[in-house]
Scaffold this active site. Sequence first.
Site: not given
Length: 568
Positions: A294, A490, A541
């Site tokens: 979320v 990568n 976050g």
Amino acid sequence: MEAAARLARLRREAAEYYRGNRVPERMEEALNALFPLRPEDLYGELANYLSKFSKVPVICKLVGRKVLDGVGQPTLEVEIYCTVKNYEKRICSTVMATHSQIPENALPEIIEADEKERNDSVHTAVEWVNESLNTMLRDLDPTDQCQADKMLGEYFANKVEEKTELEKQEEEGEEEKEEEETAKVAPTPALGPPAPKSKPKKGGKGKKVSEEVKPIPPAEPAEPVLCGSLAIGGTSLAIAKAGATILHVPLYLHTALLKHNQESPKEMTLPLPMVTLLNCEKNSPAKLRLVKEVMLIPPAELSLKEGIERVLDIQKEMTRLLESPGKMVQSKMLIFFLFCFQPPTLKGISHLGCLTTGYDSLEQLLLLMQTACNNISLELGTDMYLALNCAAHELMDYDKQKYEILTGTFKSPDEMVAMYVEMIDKFPFIIALIDPLRKEDREQWSSICCALGSKCYLIAEDAATRISKLKTDQNINIATCSGVVLKYINQTKVSDLIELSGILDGQRHITILGSPDGESSDESLVDLAVGLGARFLKLGGLCRGERVAKYNRLLAIEEELAANGALR
């Protein structure tokens, strides 16, 4: 006499050498220019003046080493040294982020095999950087990103070709061995005629099922990752950082100049942050499996600083509610969901830098979000918006050929589209869905984009075509999605991101730059996002150092652009 003649010859050679390099002329210009200024540090200013006539710095050494990323996994660091004014000087370094394609609920043996493969890849990447790439890129101008990436691309293509040839030889060897073993075994005589093939029964039921149940497209194989490919992406990014350092410009401006053919933009726009607030574990005892992340998206009219402060306020309130469910300001609907379901609890901090918890229903999750905002006088849909990462590829039950959105609750791809339409109608503050469907469900992607394309962003992350194929095809796999999340992992090169963002701009798709699961403390991704003009930036976050460092870098860029009058 001989000594005097030798001295005279040396004087003539010195005079010719200095005249040939225009030293007397340059010195006269410098002295004339500096005298009116009368600088306090005369020799320092003299050195600055003459330094513009020095040779362009060139790469003299690359150093690769194994380090740890933000979750303690091995990754690659690349350091660049250049010859600057006749001296070897360390210019910069970069640490690559790592990305795992292993789902959360993978078996222990699969996780163990993935860790071994990661270790081998990092070891090979260190070898490539310290040996082949170190030799290949020596004496290259680090400001020539195009040439550097071209050389890196050719090197990688050769490595892929070598691996393909090796695999082909191994297959041929195995086939020859099988043929030799088959020739040694005598053929078994047939005991009778072959059994007749059983015909399908003509019952109406079987026919009806075959007509109604349409099989889902099988999952496309995961993108093969060449062992050592981290060396390509790490070296390309390190060269970009070195080029910016030598040109005395920030990396975001260097990236913008590369994208716009050295034409400096008058104004620059910051990407909107998608800040992950909750990580809903899909393998937790809670029932909800539909939502993985979320994310909060501040309104565009707020400054970044104001938006981050508002996100932190919501995060503090959500933490309080999850730690003390009894303190919730309960609406009638929330009381109903808390009565019917187990109240959600805080389980800790995720590797994504956000709160980890689980829910029994989507409504329970969204109503709790509304409660947290209402408690601090904020309204979802006005003061803050939501984005949901559904990670639908992790939901598919291939035996049932349906998505498991709740424990024991399954929906077909068509039913998923109807569910999302109902969800957005009911909760219009959700303005973005990431990976609402698998990339193989192309018909349903078209359907959901027709139904919701004007109401929210429909973004492909794992559902997008891999970068190498996207560049080749000049088109994204899901033509009707709103945009694509690009990750610098990568063998991706800086030039690839520049080219790809140009393709997306031309097709009117938005570009989102995203952090991989195994993020490092390197902040370059933020500069790349600003320089490329990305619409959103998905960093995770605000609770882990390697992720918070990137938000701090974004805040610093905002201040710098605002101070220069270049912030749009």
